[in-house]
Each structure stands twice: as structure tokens, then as C-alpha cells.
Write a protein that holds these residues in place. Structure first.
Motif, PDB file in Angstrom:
ATOM      1  N   ARG A 219       5.271  -5.021   3.580  1.00 57.92           N
ATOM      2  CA  ARG A 219       5.537  -4.248   2.357  1.00 57.92           C
ATOM      3  C   ARG A 219       5.029  -2.816   2.466  1.00 57.92           C
ATOM      4  O   ARG A 219       5.699  -1.875   2.038  1.00 57.92           O
ATOM      5  CB  ARG A 219       4.876  -4.948   1.164  1.00 57.92           C
ATOM      6  N   ALA A 220       3.841  -2.613   3.009  1.00 61.53           N
ATOM      7  CA  ALA A 220       3.274  -1.266   3.123  1.00 61.53           C
ATOM      8  C   ALA A 220       4.155  -0.378   3.988  1.00 61.53           C
ATOM      9  O   ALA A 220       4.402   0.795   3.667  1.00 61.53           O
ATOM     10  CB  ALA A 220       1.860  -1.337   3.685  1.00 61.53           C
ATOM     11  N   VAL A 221       4.632  -0.919   5.105  1.00 59.92           N
ATOM     12  CA  VAL A 221       5.506  -0.156   5.999  1.00 59.92           C
ATOM     13  C   VAL A 221       6.822   0.174   5.290  1.00 59.92           C
ATOM     14  O   VAL A 221       7.327   1.310   5.363  1.00 59.92           O
ATOM     15  CB  VAL A 221       5.784  -0.952   7.293  1.00 59.92           C
ATOM     16  N   ASN A 238       6.255   1.416  -8.601  1.00 59.42           N
ATOM     17  CA  ASN A 238       5.649   0.927  -7.366  1.00 59.42           C
ATOM     18  C   ASN A 238       4.430   1.735  -6.914  1.00 59.42           C
ATOM     19  O   ASN A 238       3.853   1.434  -5.870  1.00 59.42           O
ATOM     20  CB  ASN A 238       6.694   0.934  -6.248  1.00 59.42           C
ATOM     21  N   GLN A 239       4.042   2.746  -7.696  1.00 59.35           N
ATOM     22  CA  GLN A 239       2.950   3.605  -7.254  1.00 59.35           C
ATOM     23  C   GLN A 239       1.640   2.843  -7.090  1.00 59.35           C
ATOM     24  O   GLN A 239       0.947   2.963  -6.074  1.00 59.35           O
ATOM     25  CB  GLN A 239       2.755   4.769  -8.228  1.00 59.35           C
ATOM     26  N   GLU A 240       1.285   2.042  -8.094  1.00 59.38           N
ATOM     27  CA  GLU A 240      -0.003   1.348  -8.040  1.00 59.38           C
ATOM     28  C   GLU A 240      -0.012   0.264  -6.965  1.00 59.38           C
ATOM     29  O   GLU A 240      -1.021   0.080  -6.270  1.00 59.38           O
ATOM     30  CB  GLU A 240      -0.333   0.752  -9.412  1.00 59.38           C
ATOM     31  N   SER A 241       1.084  -0.467  -6.803  1.00 65.22           N
ATOM     32  CA  SER A 241       1.120  -1.493  -5.758  1.00 65.22           C
ATOM     33  C   SER A 241       1.059  -0.842  -4.383  1.00 65.22           C
ATOM     34  O   SER A 241       0.461  -1.391  -3.441  1.00 65.22           O
ATOM     35  CB  SER A 241       2.393  -2.341  -5.885  1.00 65.22           C
ATOM     36  N   ARG A 243      -0.582   1.934  -3.698  1.00 66.77           N
ATOM     37  CA  ARG A 243      -1.978   2.330  -3.486  1.00 66.77           C
ATOM     38  C   ARG A 243      -2.834   1.152  -3.055  1.00 66.77           C
ATOM     39  O   ARG A 243      -3.729   1.285  -2.220  1.00 66.77           O
ATOM     40  CB  ARG A 243      -2.540   2.941  -4.772  1.00 66.77           C
ATOM     41  N   ALA A 244      -2.560  -0.017  -3.624  1.00 68.95           N
ATOM     42  CA  ALA A 244      -3.311  -1.206  -3.238  1.00 68.95           C
ATOM     43  C   ALA A 244      -3.064  -1.558  -1.774  1.00 68.95           C
ATOM     44  O   ALA A 244      -3.936  -2.144  -1.111  1.00 68.95           O
ATOM     45  CB  ALA A 244      -2.927  -2.377  -4.130  1.00 68.95           C
ATOM     46  N   LEU A 245      -1.894  -1.181  -1.262  1.00 70.90           N
ATOM     47  CA  LEU A 245      -1.557  -1.438   0.148  1.00 70.90           C
ATOM     48  C   LEU A 245      -1.869  -0.245   1.037  1.00 70.90           C
ATOM     49  O   LEU A 245      -1.479  -0.219   2.204  1.00 70.90           O
ATOM     50  CB  LEU A 245      -0.064  -1.782   0.253  1.00 70.90           C
TER      51      LEU A 245
END
Length: 504
Positions: A219-221, A238-241, A243-245
Motif C-alpha cells: 500500500r505504501a508503495v 488518504n492523507q492520514e492513512s 502518513r501512518a505508512l
């Protein structure tokens, strides 16, 4: 002795009340669960209002498409008008066609395609419906893009409306394995994305997301590489998710719609809001200034009572929505006012750190607001005054009848929550106009519309107002765009249903 004129006036008054009642419901309710009512209760109440107003006030029912109602009810009005086309004459169908076309042009494409699917399941396929579908699709910039992003809906529309498409587009929709190459760049990119990772990053985000899961891409990639293809709403979601990644997604918060931005702010932890105070505050003020436009600073001295009680937490489907509307209204009123006094029901003074908590002492806060002698008092609340119960209504009654009968202070109540049991938004006092509100961006127009809910204007004034809105919305001055006299009464119908033991 009752005269004909008396009856006509009473019938017109009831008709105006019925239409305003429906408009409030169409602005606030989406058929989803609210804090005090289930989704089934919301849908049952809303379905009754739609059917009642369509049957008794069809011209005004169609005219509601020109108002700031939410997308859910706009789609429902269009569907019901098309399903029941045989119930009206050619002249009214022409007016409805103009309104439907104008509304479809501003609806999100996914909702329009979903509507076309509903019409197919309802077997509505007359000439007018096919023409409406054809004209809307003709106005789309790129059919190849729609065939990729809204594949199922586009395919349904083409099939149900018997709409012509190019051979290449037809093969893509109905024989996807037939061609080894497409001339349209996006169609060929979609074909290649089945086999190569690099191709999916050239697709729209929602389409690429499915291919990324299919190919097992982390997901991060995926978020890092797909960022240039994301819309501003997708970036915000999707900004916060990201940042978590530990992935970065740049978002221009100041360009976001005001109420959507307020919802995003409230979704952040209090600690995050404190850390990003300057960024979030500047973005909210910029969005509010954009909405206020030329009316900035023209409202004089304004006091606002803003509801941040526990019921402002909304529901699982509409999380913190009432509070988001109140927060957005707070920043907008600050721009519209020359002098602004905000009063939150909790007593807190830091709007950015507000959260749903405690009872709803509206009466006490209204007293505090009136102490400032405002030219306008705006109340943003679900109307459940409970600390103590009924105080707000009594304060407003005494203020209007004893202390300010000349109406030096204009008072309006904006309610973001539909009351399914009452078939309307909950009101504080008969002497205070109440209007439903979904987005703070609609606040100036709703304050204007609320004058009709005060009982000082009747059906003639309401019809004239709607007539002007319809002309402006459809972009036509044609004399055929006209609203005709109506009769009826939802209050009596609901009462009779209750007397007979039936469910409205």
C-alpha cells in the motif's frame, strides 16, 4: 362564515408549508442513520414525503431540483419524475426535462450512472428517458475515461439507452479480450495494467487501486507512486492513512470545500489539531472567504449559537456531520459578519478543538447571544434543547413577542438533522424560521429561504422565488418554465394516517 377567499388562503398556506417541509427533508436527510433515528425510519419517512409531494405538488416537486438539496434526494426526484412521466402533460414534461438535464450536469458521475441502473431495473425506457441519457453522455468529455472509471455504469447506460458507441469502445465494454491493442490511450493502458505494474499508475486512482491489490503491491508503495493521479478529495481521504505508512500525499487544504474540510479537521486527534493549528485555521478561513465572496463583512453584528453537544457526534454513517456543519458555519459567519460573537453550547471557546460532548443548553446560550444585541442571530443545532428542556423556545417566544416585536434582531435556526418522526427538521419556536442545512456553503441561500418558513409569506411568494431559481438554474427565460397553483395538505394526511392506524 367561511368564504372562498378564506379557504383559498388557507389551502395556499398549507401548500407552502408542505413544500418547505419537503425541501428541509431533501436538504438534510440521505436515508442514513442519524443520532436519534435508524436508517429504516429515515428512509420510510423520506419515501412518504417524496411520494406525497410528487403526487400533490408535482410542479413544485420538480422545481426542488433547482434548490440546494443533497445529491441523494436530487437523484430520487429525477427517478420518480421519470418513472411517473405518464401522469403529466407535455408542457410540464418539457419543464421537467430542462430541470433534470440541468441537475444531472452538476451531479457526480457515479451517482448519475447509479441512477441509470435504477431506471433499467425499473424498466423505464421511454423516448424521453433515452434522450436524457443520450444528452448527458454526449456532454461527457471522454467516453473512454468513463468506460474505464465507471465501467459497469457506463455499460449499463449504453445497453439500456440503446446508445451508439465506437467499435473500439464497444469491444472494450462487451468483448474485452477481442483486441490486442486499443487506439484510445486509456483503454490500452487498462489492458496493459492486467499484466504490468507500471501501467496501473497511469489509471484513475480507484481503478488502479483494484489492480494494485490484484498484483500484491504494498500500500505504501502504491500511494507514493499513484499520488499524481489522485483527485483532491482522494488526497484528503488518504492523507492520514498515507502518513501512518510513512508515505507523503500533498493536499492543498485551502482549496477544499468548506464543510468537507471541517469534517476532515474533526477526524483528526485533538493533539494533531493543536500541532497543525496554524495550517488548519488558515485553510478553514481561506475556504470560508471563498464562500463569502462579495458578501464578506456585510452582515453587520452577528451572534451564533453553535451546537457541539453529544448528539452532534451523528452516527456511524454520518460521523460528526452535525458538528462539521456547525464548525464550517462558524468560520463562514466570521467572514460574513462585521462583528462576530460565537457561542458553543459546551461553553468552549476554541473552535478548532471542539468535539461532541455534554447536554444541549440552547436556551442559556441564546440568552447569552441576545445580550450582545446582534443584528442577526444564527442558531446551528439539531434542535433538541434539553438543559433545561424547552427553555430555548420560551426565550425566543418572549423575545419576539415582548422584547423585540419590531424584529430589530433577525433570528434564524439552521438544522443539519432530519427528524424522521416529525417529517421535518426539529424546530425551536413557531416564531423563529427554521431551515434544514447540509453544507455550510448553502448558508446564505438558506437564510433567504427561511423567510418563507416564518409564516409571513405564502404560496405566491414561494412560487415566485422558486420560479426565479428555476429560470436561473436552467438558464432559460422561456415562459413555459412556470409553476402552477396546487392544493393539498401533508399535515392532514399524516394525521389521518395516524388516526386510521396506518404507517405513513
Amino acid at each position: 362564515m367561511e368564504t372562498y377567499e378564506t379557504y383559498e388562503t388557507y389551502a395556499d398556506l398549507v401548500a407552502a408549508e408542505d413544500v418547505l417541509l419537503f425541501v428541509n427533508a431533501a436538504i438534510t436527510s440521505t436515508g442514513q442513520r442519524e443520532f436519534r433515528s435508524t436508517a429504516d425510519e429515515q428512509r420510510m419517512s423520506l419515501d412518504f414525503l417524496h411520494e406525497y409531494v410528487r403526487v400533490n405538488y408535482r410542479e413544485l416537486y420538480a422545481a426542488a431540483l433547482a434548490l440546494d438539496i443533497n445529491h441523494h434526494n436530487a437523484v430520487e426526484i429525477i427517478r420518480r419524475l421519470l418513472v411517473s412521466a405518464r401522469e403529466t402533460d407535455e408542457k410540464q414534461r418539457w419543464v421537467e426535462g430542462r430541470l433534470i438535464a440541468a441537475r444531472l450536469a452538476v451531479l457526480p458521475p457515479q451517482r448519475v450512472y447509479r441512477l441509470f441502473g435504477q431506471l433499467r431495473r425499473a424498466r423505464v425506457n421511454n423516448r424521453r428517458t433515452r434522450a436524457i441519457m443520450r444528452d448527458w453522455l454526449a456532454g461527457r468529455r471522454d467516453h473512454g475515461f468513463d468506460a474505464v472509471k465507471y465501467r459497469s455504469g457506463f455499460k449499463t447506460a449504453v445497453r439500456h439507452g440503446h446508445l451508439p458507441v465506437t467499435d473500439e469502445l464497444g469491444d472494450f465494454l462487451f468483448a474485452p479480450r477481442k483486441r490486442g491493442h486499443y487506439e484510445h490511450e486509456l483503454l490500452d493502458t487498462y489492458r496493459r495494467a492486467r499484466y504490468t505494474h507500471s501501467a496501473l499508475y497511469e489509471l484513475p486512482f480507484t481503478v488502479a487501486e483494484g489492480f494494485a491489490a490484484q498484483h500484491g503491491i504494498p500500500r505504501a508503495v502504491f500511494l507514493d507512486r499513484i499520488e499524481p493521479r489522485m483527485t483532491r478529495h482522494e488526497r484528503l481521504r488518504n492523507q492520514e492513512s498515507a502518513r501512518a505508512l510513512k508515505a507523503e500525499i500533498e493536499v492543498d487544504l485551502a482549496a477544499m470545500p468548506l464543510t468537507r474540510l471541517a469534517s476532515y479537521v474533526l477526524s483528526l486527534d485533538l493533539s494533531v489539531r493543536s500541532e497543525r493549528r496554524a495550517e488548519l485555521t488558515d485553510a478553514l478561513r481561506a475556504a470560508a472567504r471563498r464562500v463569502a465572496g462579495p458578501y464578506a463583512g456585510t452582515w453587520g453584528r452577528v451572534a451564533a449559537v453553535l451546537d457541539d453537544s453529544f448528539s452532534a457526534s451523528g452516527s456511524a454513517q454520518k460521523r460528526r456531520r452535525p458538528l462539521a456543519v456547525a464548525l464550517a458555519c462558524h468560520f463562514l459567519l466570521a467572514e460574513l459578519a462585521d462583528t462576530y460573537v460565537p457561542l458553543w453550547t459546551s461553553g468552549r471557546g476554541d473552535a478548532l478543538l471542539t468535539y461532541p460532548y455534554g447536554p444541549t443548553p440552547l436556551g442559556l446560550r441564546i440568552l447569552d447571544a441576545l445580550d450582545h444585541s446582534p443584528a442577526r442571530l444564527v442558531i446551528v443545532s439539531d434542535g433538541w434543547d434539553n438543559a433545561p428542556p424547552g427553555l430555548a423556545g420560551e426565550v425566543l417566544r418572549v423575545w419576539r413577542t415582548r422584547l423585540d416585536p419590531s424584529r430589530r434582531t433577525s433570528v434564524v435556526h439552521l438544522n443539519p438533522v432530519y427528524d424522521a418522526d416529525g417529517y421535518d427538521v426539529r424546530r425551536l419556536a413557531p416564531s423563529v424560521p427554521t431551515s434544514g442545512v447540509r453544507d455550510a456553503e448553502d448558508l446564505p441561500a438558506l437564510v433567504e429561504l427561511a423567510q418563507f418558513a416564518e409564516g409571513r409569506t405564502g404560496l405566491a411568494e414561494l412560487r415566485a422565488y422558486l420560479h426565479e431559481r428555476v429560470k436561473a438554474f436552467t438558464g432559460t427565460a422561456d415562459d413555459r418554465v412556470r409553476l402552477f397553483p396546487v392544493t393539498g395538505g401533508v399535515t392532514e394526511t399524516v394525521s389521518e394516517a395516524a388516526t386510521e392506524g396506518t404507517t405513513a
